[in-house]
Motif scaffolding. Structure first.
Motif, PDB file in Angstrom:
ATOM      1  N   MET A  79       0.991  19.455  32.991  1.00 31.52           N
ATOM      2  CA  MET A  79       1.020  20.540  33.877  1.00 31.52           C
ATOM      3  C   MET A  79       2.804  19.664  34.735  1.00 31.52           C
ATOM      4  O   MET A  79       2.479  18.476  34.864  1.00 31.52           O
ATOM      5  N   ALA A  80       3.153  20.170  34.215  1.00 35.30           N
ATOM      6  CA  ALA A  80       4.371  19.465  35.088  1.00 35.30           C
ATOM      7  C   ALA A  80       5.085  19.523  36.209  1.00 35.30           C
ATOM      8  O   ALA A  80       5.009  20.549  37.173  1.00 35.30           O
ATOM      9  N   VAL A  81       5.073  18.572  37.487  1.00 32.21           N
ATOM     10  CA  VAL A  81       5.565  19.282  39.023  1.00 32.21           C
ATOM     11  C   VAL A  81       7.346  19.064  39.174  1.00 32.21           C
ATOM     12  O   VAL A  81       7.381  17.343  38.677  1.00 32.21           O
ATOM     13  N   ASP A  82       7.829  19.712  40.019  1.00 31.71           N
ATOM     14  CA  ASP A  82       9.473  19.813  39.731  1.00 31.71           C
ATOM     15  C   ASP A  82       9.409  19.762  41.247  1.00 31.71           C
ATOM     16  O   ASP A  82       8.790  19.029  41.462  1.00 31.71           O
ATOM     17  N   THR A  83      10.734  19.295  41.615  1.00 27.93           N
ATOM     18  CA  THR A  83      11.377  18.639  42.367  1.00 27.93           C
ATOM     19  C   THR A  83      10.596  19.997  43.519  1.00 27.93           C
ATOM     20  O   THR A  83      10.429  19.397  45.088  1.00 27.93           O
ATOM     21  N   LEU A  84      10.662  20.985  43.988  1.00 29.62           N
ATOM     22  CA  LEU A  84      10.301  22.014  44.351  1.00 29.62           C
ATOM     23  C   LEU A  84       8.456  21.912  45.075  1.00 29.62           C
ATOM     24  O   LEU A  84       8.163  21.670  46.183  1.00 29.62           O
ATOM     25  N   ASP A  85       8.247  21.523  43.651  1.00 30.66           N
ATOM     26  CA  ASP A  85       6.975  21.200  43.925  1.00 30.66           C
ATOM     27  C   ASP A  85       6.624  20.479  44.710  1.00 30.66           C
ATOM     28  O   ASP A  85       5.875  20.017  45.891  1.00 30.66           O
ATOM     29  N   ALA A  86       7.245  19.443  44.112  1.00 33.18           N
ATOM     30  CA  ALA A  86       6.784  17.843  44.453  1.00 33.18           C
ATOM     31  C   ALA A  86       6.473  17.730  46.272  1.00 33.18           C
ATOM     32  O   ALA A  86       6.424  17.901  47.313  1.00 33.18           O
ATOM     33  N   LYS A  87       8.130  19.002  46.796  1.00 29.53           N
ATOM     34  CA  LYS A  87       8.869  18.636  48.150  1.00 29.53           C
ATOM     35  C   LYS A  87       7.622  19.890  48.446  1.00 29.53           C
ATOM     36  O   LYS A  87       6.776  19.379  50.194  1.00 29.53           O
ATOM     37  N   ILE A  88       6.980  20.269  48.275  1.00 24.41           N
ATOM     38  CA  ILE A  88       5.399  21.412  48.863  1.00 24.41           C
ATOM     39  C   ILE A  88       4.514  20.536  49.135  1.00 24.41           C
ATOM     40  O   ILE A  88       3.903  20.688  49.819  1.00 24.41           O
ATOM     41  N   LEU A  89       4.188  19.502  47.967  1.00 24.09           N
ATOM     42  CA  LEU A  89       3.054  18.146  48.213  1.00 24.09           C
ATOM     43  C   LEU A  89       3.467  17.901  49.144  1.00 24.09           C
ATOM     44  O   LEU A  89       2.349  17.526  49.961  1.00 24.09           O
ATOM     45  N   ARG A  90       4.848  17.034  49.373  1.00 22.92           N
ATOM     46  CA  ARG A  90       5.172  16.325  50.563  1.00 22.92           C
ATOM     47  C   ARG A  90       4.948  16.848  51.703  1.00 22.92           C
ATOM     48  O   ARG A  90       3.783  16.567  52.640  1.00 22.92           O
ATOM     49  N   LEU A  91       4.993  18.378  51.552  1.00 25.41           N
ATOM     50  CA  LEU A  91       5.140  18.981  53.132  1.00 25.41           C
ATOM     51  C   LEU A  91       3.467  19.389  53.122  1.00 25.41           C
ATOM     52  O   LEU A  91       2.715  18.779  55.241  1.00 25.41           O
ATOM     53  N   LEU A  92       2.572  19.870  52.002  1.00 29.21           N
ATOM     54  CA  LEU A  92       0.465  19.596  52.344  1.00 29.21           C
ATOM     55  C   LEU A  92       0.498  17.826  52.822  1.00 29.21           C
ATOM     56  O   LEU A  92      -0.684  18.665  53.710  1.00 29.21           O
ATOM     57  N   VAL A 119      -3.143  -1.311  51.367  1.00 29.20           N
ATOM     58  CA  VAL A 119      -2.662  -0.238  51.204  1.00 29.20           C
ATOM     59  C   VAL A 119      -2.843   0.302  50.949  1.00 29.20           C
ATOM     60  O   VAL A 119      -4.224   0.464  50.847  1.00 29.20           O
ATOM     61  N   PRO A 120      -3.692   1.826  52.270  1.00 31.27           N
ATOM     62  CA  PRO A 120      -4.306   2.262  52.456  1.00 31.27           C
ATOM     63  C   PRO A 120      -3.825   3.561  51.293  1.00 31.27           C
ATOM     64  O   PRO A 120      -2.541   3.782  50.816  1.00 31.27           O
ATOM     65  N   HIS A 121      -4.689   4.775  51.449  1.00 27.16           N
ATOM     66  CA  HIS A 121      -5.154   5.445  50.532  1.00 27.16           C
ATOM     67  C   HIS A 121      -3.394   6.713  50.170  1.00 27.16           C
ATOM     68  O   HIS A 121      -3.313   7.079  51.702  1.00 27.16           O
ATOM     69  N   ARG A 122      -2.572   6.474  49.363  1.00 19.84           N
ATOM     70  CA  ARG A 122      -1.805   7.744  49.361  1.00 19.84           C
ATOM     71  C   ARG A 122      -1.491   7.939  48.236  1.00 19.84           C
ATOM     72  O   ARG A 122      -1.917   7.846  47.374  1.00 19.84           O
ATOM     73  N   MET A 123      -0.705   9.127  48.152  1.00 20.17           N
ATOM     74  CA  MET A 123      -0.475   9.674  47.361  1.00 20.17           C
ATOM     75  C   MET A 123       1.106   9.927  47.473  1.00 20.17           C
ATOM     76  O   MET A 123       2.154  10.696  46.486  1.00 20.17           O
ATOM     77  N   LEU A 124       1.715   9.871  48.819  1.00 19.37           N
ATOM     78  CA  LEU A 124       2.885  10.457  48.350  1.00 19.37           C
ATOM     79  C   LEU A 124       4.078  10.061  47.799  1.00 19.37           C
ATOM     80  O   LEU A 124       4.949   9.874  47.465  1.00 19.37           O
ATOM     81  N   PRO A 125       4.115   8.598  47.746  1.00 15.25           N
ATOM     82  CA  PRO A 125       5.055   7.530  46.587  1.00 15.25           C
ATOM     83  C   PRO A 125       4.791   8.010  45.313  1.00 15.25           C
ATOM     84  O   PRO A 125       5.874   8.471  44.775  1.00 15.25           O
ATOM     85  N   LEU A 126       3.939   8.068  44.430  1.00  9.55           N
ATOM     86  CA  LEU A 126       3.440   9.095  43.495  1.00  9.55           C
ATOM     87  C   LEU A 126       4.183  10.415  43.216  1.00  9.55           C
ATOM     88  O   LEU A 126       4.846  11.121  41.909  1.00  9.55           O
ATOM     89  N   VAL A 127       3.510  11.147  44.331  1.00  5.84           N
ATOM     90  CA  VAL A 127       4.388  12.742  44.267  1.00  5.84           C
ATOM     91  C   VAL A 127       6.047  12.653  43.866  1.00  5.84           C
ATOM     92  O   VAL A 127       6.481  13.300  43.476  1.00  5.84           O
ATOM     93  N   GLU A 128       6.911  11.497  44.857  1.00  2.00           N
ATOM     94  CA  GLU A 128       7.908  11.840  44.884  1.00  2.00           C
ATOM     95  C   GLU A 128       8.293  11.061  43.796  1.00  2.00           C
ATOM     96  O   GLU A 128       9.619  11.352  43.382  1.00  2.00           O
ATOM     97  N   ALA A 129       8.115   9.994  43.321  1.00  2.00           N
ATOM     98  CA  ALA A 129       8.132   9.595  41.605  1.00  2.00           C
ATOM     99  C   ALA A 129       8.030  10.620  40.671  1.00  2.00           C
ATOM    100  O   ALA A 129       9.158  11.311  39.712  1.00  2.00           O
TER     101      ALA A 129
END
Length: 159
Positions: A1-14, A141-151
């Motif tokens: 499943m490909a996550v594009d730039t818009l998906d990443a922006k939505i996930l960041r907000l979430l 390093v606390p649990h995080r997902m944002l750096p991965l989502v952005e990458a």
């Protein structure tokens, strides 16, 4: 499943604003509410979004001790032991692993004596051969997902 730039922006907000409405996400991003909702539905369906809810602090719940317990299991008993681990409330995660043990658990406890009691409970489970425990001193390093989502979003680019 490909996550594009818009998906990443939505996930960041979430991730950053989990209690915000879909309508507000759409306003922030300058896109239609239906677009945001369709993307969220697809991300859920594709297994990118697996749950919604608060992250709780075991320490604030009276369990400030964190340990990683490696469990060696008798061959053929992995499922039975995993099922038994699910009955121990102090085990907050468990994974099958390769290497020195068969299972790796994340265990919380009120104090060192309580941790010992939990470990003794684990050792007494049928199919458990031995355990090895490592106590966490400090979270670095606390649990995080944002750096991965952005990458992932940057690598995919716009769809």
């Amino acid at each position: 499943m490909a996550v594009d730039t818009l998906d990443a922006k939505i996930l960041r907000l979430l991730l950053e604003q989990p209690r915000t409405s879909v309508r507000e996400y759409a306003r922030i991003l300058g896109i239609a509410r239906g677009t945001v909702q369709a993307r969220l539905d697809r991300l859920e369906r594709d297994g990118v979004i697996t749950a919604y809810g608060p992250r709780l602090s075991p320490a604030a719940l009276g369990h400030p001790v964190l340990a990683f317990v490696h469990i060696e299991v008798t061959q053929g008993h992995l499922e039975d032991v995993a099922d038994a681990l699910a009955e121990v409330p102090e085990i907050i995660e468990a994974f099958s692993t390769t290497g020195g043990g068969d299972l790796l658990t994340r265990v919380v406890a009120r104090d060192a004596a309580h941790l010992e009691d939990v470990i003794q409970r684990l050792i007494s489970l049928p199919g458990v051969v031995r355990t090895r425990t490592e106590v966490a001193l400090r979270e670095r390093v606390p649990h995080r997902m944002l750096p991965l989502v952005e990458a992932v979003g940057q690598a995919a680019g716009p769809r």
